[in-house]
Design a protein around this motif. Structure first.
Motif, short mmCIF file in Angstrom:
data_model
loop_
_atom_site.label_atom_id
_atom_site.label_comp_id
_atom_site.label_asym_id
_atom_site.label_seq_id
_atom_site.Cartn_x
_atom_site.Cartn_y
_atom_site.Cartn_z
N CYS A 67 0.84 -1.21 0.00
CA CYS A 67 0.00 0.00 0.00
C CYS A 67 0.87 1.26 0.00
CB CYS A 67 -0.93 -0.01 1.21
SG CYS A 67 -2.14 -1.34 1.14
N ARG A 104 2.29 1.85 -3.48
CA ARG A 104 1.32 2.47 -4.38
C ARG A 104 1.40 3.99 -4.29
NH1 ARG A 104 -4.07 -1.10 -3.05
NH2 ARG A 104 -3.49 -2.90 -4.28
N ASP A 120 -4.74 5.25 4.67
CA ASP A 120 -5.33 4.34 3.69
C ASP A 120 -4.88 4.74 2.28
OD1 ASP A 120 -7.40 2.12 3.08
OD2 ASP A 120 -7.89 3.75 1.70
N TYR A 174 -5.88 4.01 -0.68
CA TYR A 174 -6.94 4.40 -1.62
C TYR A 174 -7.36 5.86 -1.38
CZ TYR A 174 -11.16 3.71 -4.46
OH TYR A 174 -12.12 3.80 -5.42
N LEU A 206 -10.16 2.32 -10.92
CA LEU A 206 -10.23 2.30 -9.46
C LEU A 206 -10.59 0.91 -8.95
CD1 LEU A 206 -11.91 5.75 -8.80
CD2 LEU A 206 -9.53 5.10 -8.36
N TRP A 251 -7.51 -1.06 -8.91
CA TRP A 251 -6.61 -0.60 -7.84
C TRP A 251 -6.80 -1.46 -6.60
CZ3 TRP A 251 -3.15 3.37 -6.63
CH2 TRP A 251 -3.00 3.67 -5.29
N GLN A 252 -8.05 -1.74 -6.25
CA GLN A 252 -8.34 -2.49 -5.03
C GLN A 252 -8.13 -3.99 -5.21
OE1 GLN A 252 -8.12 -0.37 -2.75
NE2 GLN A 252 -10.11 -0.47 -1.76
#
Length: 141
Positions: free
Chosen positions: A12, A15, A65, A67, A94, A97-98
Motif C-alpha cells: 500500500c 502504491r 489508507d 486508496y 479504481l 486498484w483495489q
C-alpha cells in the motif's frame, strides 16, 4: 511539504510512492518500522490511531489508507493526472486498484509473516530469507 509515513515492504505504501513519483510531487519519506512496532508509538498513534501505513501529511491534512491518499493526491494535485477523465474507464481503473496489488510486492500483512531475518548465506543486508511461515524469498539482487 508532504510527508509520507511508510514501511519499505508495504504494498500500500509502494502504491503511494509510485503515485507521488508519477505526479512529480516532492515529499519527505519517514520510515515506520512495523517489525519493531513503531506504528504503536504515541507520535504515530496521533497521526493514525489504526496503527497502519501509509499515512500522508500535507500541511494540516492527514490522510491514511492508500486508496484515500491516492484520491486525495489526484484531486489536490491535478498536474499529471493518473486516472482517465471518462467516468466508466475511471471506475474500472479504481476497481483494479483495489483488486490487484502490485505482484512483485508481497501483499500479506506483516503479522502473518512473523518478521524477517537477514540471510547470512547471501551476505547482503538487503537480502531476506524465508521465515518459518514460508513467506519472503531473497531480496533484490
Amino acid at each position: 511539504m508532504i510527508v509520507l509515513y511508510s514501511y519499505w515492504l508495504s504494498s500500500c505504501s509502494w502504491r503511494i510512492r509510485f503515485a507521488l513519483c508519477l505526479k512529480g510531487i516532492p515529499y519527505e519519506y519517514k520510515a515506520v518500522d512495523l517489525v519493531k512496532g513503531e506504528q504503536f508509538s504515541p507520535e504515530f498513534e496521533k497521526l493514525n490511531p489504526l496503527h497502519c501505513v501509509p499515512v500522508l501529511a500535507d500541511d494540516h491534512v492527514v490522510v491514511s489508507d492508500s486508496y484515500a491518499i491516492f484520491l486525495y493526491l489526484e484531486e489536490k494535485y491535478t498536474q499529471k493526472p493518473l486516472l482517465p477523465v471518462d467516468p466508466q474507464i475511471r471506475a474500472l481503473n479504481l476497481q483494479g486498484w483495489q483488486q490487484y496489488p502490485y505482484p512483485q510486492i508481497p501483499a500479506a500483512p506483516l503479522s502473518d509473516r512473523g518478521g524477517f531475518e537477514p540471510d547470512p548465506k547471501r551476505g547482503r543486508s538487503e537480502s531476506w530469507r524465508v521465515n518459518e511461515r514460508g513467506w519472503v524469498g531473497s531480496g533484490s539482487g
